[in-house]
Enzyme design. Structure first.
Site, short mmCIF file in Angstrom:
data_model
loop_
_atom_site.label_atom_id
_atom_site.label_comp_id
_atom_site.label_asym_id
_atom_site.label_seq_id
_atom_site.Cartn_x
_atom_site.Cartn_y
_atom_site.Cartn_z
N ASP A 128 -8.89 48.95 167.13
CA ASP A 128 -9.01 47.50 167.32
C ASP A 128 -10.48 47.14 167.23
O ASP A 128 -11.35 47.87 167.69
CB ASP A 128 -8.40 47.05 168.65
N GLU A 171 -7.63 41.02 181.01
CA GLU A 171 -8.35 42.12 181.65
C GLU A 171 -8.92 41.79 183.02
O GLU A 171 -9.28 42.70 183.78
CB GLU A 171 -9.50 42.58 180.75
#
Length: 298
Positions: free
Chosen positions: A102, A194
């Site tokens: 990613d 996150e």
């Protein structure tokens, strides 16, 4: 008158020390040895050996052997299914056959053909998740280029949004879909969550639910939730159980989570990939190529 005779004087005898003579040192007789001639064959063999020892190729083999030995010592006692791949400069779980990365603006300009052609043993890059947006205003400056160029190299791609819990979830979803055109052949869209950003877990989950519902409503595709293992255990476990997971859990031979729950595992953030100037996150897919094909949007 005749001279008077004198009595004789008795003189003591003079004693002399015997002279001390140094023993004669004799040099051993040297026998002349015959000089033996070195056979021509032996000279050739010695010359050949010197050439080998001075050859860079020889030291290359020595270095290669040292590296292999060091790898064995370093990995001794470790899980044999979690070994170091020198090309990628990381340990990779051997259990998985589909691997990917990613990326975001942090990796800079990427040479995607080089990425696609990189391979060690059976490990190669099959998919990539590309950052598109963040919050309600930020578009990744390299998204459009990556989104256009990566599929040309035969890499399956998916786009992700970095979620900010302090911002309205539905507004973030609209912003994401204004930038990303989700099409057939893509991986499902991803929401990256996150941190709480200072809000309560309840507030975070409410905004996240709004994001997920809106994206699914508009694309007819169920998004993937990306998060770290600890964040998932603290705030998301028992929630959003119908959504596929992408979990970050680094430098471990196994993901500490039920296999039925997760689709992707981000197991390292230090991979070196040809065509990319910075270290990259490395991921494994929980399944084979057939399972990945089924996940792709149709």
């Amino acid at each position: 008158m005749p001279p008077e005779k004198k009595a004789p004087i008795n003189k003591k005898p003079v004693t002399r020390k015997p002279a001390v003579r140094k023993p004669a040192v004799r040099k051993p007789a040297t026998s002349k040895k015959k000089q033996t001639k070195i056979p021509v064959q032996l000279k050739i063999a010695i010359a050949a050996l010197l050439l080998v020892l001075l050859s860079p190729l020889y030291y290359g083999y020595i270095l290669k052997g040292f590296v292999a030995t060091w790898r064995w010592v370093k990995d001794w006692g470790q899980d044999p299914n979690y070994r170091t791949y020198e090309s990628f400069n990381i340990k990779i779980p051997k259990k998985y056959t589909i691997h990917g990365i990613d990326v975001s603006y942090y990796q800079g300009k990427i040479n995607w053909p080089l990425v696609q052609s990189m391979k060690e043993d059976e490990v190669r890059i099959s998919f990539a998740f590309i950052k598109a947006t963040e919050g309600v205003m930020m578009v990744d400056p390299y998204f459009q280029r990556n989104w256009r160029e990566a599929p040309k190299s035969g890499i399956i791609c998916g786009a992700y949004h970095f979620f900010r819990p302090r911002k309205d979830g539905k507004t973030q979803a609209k912003f994401f879909l204004q930038v990303v055109n989700v099409e057939k052949g893509d991986l499902p869209p991803v929401v990256d969550i996150e941190s709480l950003d200072g809000v309560s877990p309840l507030k975070m989950r409410a905004e996240l639910a709004d994001f997920l519902n809106y994206v699914e409503l508009k694309t007819k595709v169920r998004p993937i939730i990306y998060t770290g293992l600890k964040f998932y255990e603290d705030y998301l476990d028992t929630h959003f159980s119908d959504y596929p997971l992408w979990i970050a859990h680094y430098y471990q031979p196994k993901l500490r989570l039920d296999n039925s729950r997760w689709k992707f595992w981000q197991h390292s953030d230090k991979a070196k990939i040809n065509g990319i100037g910075h270290v990259v996150d490395f991921n494994a897919f929980n399944g084979d190529s057939t399972a990945l094909s089924k996940l792709v949007i149709r």
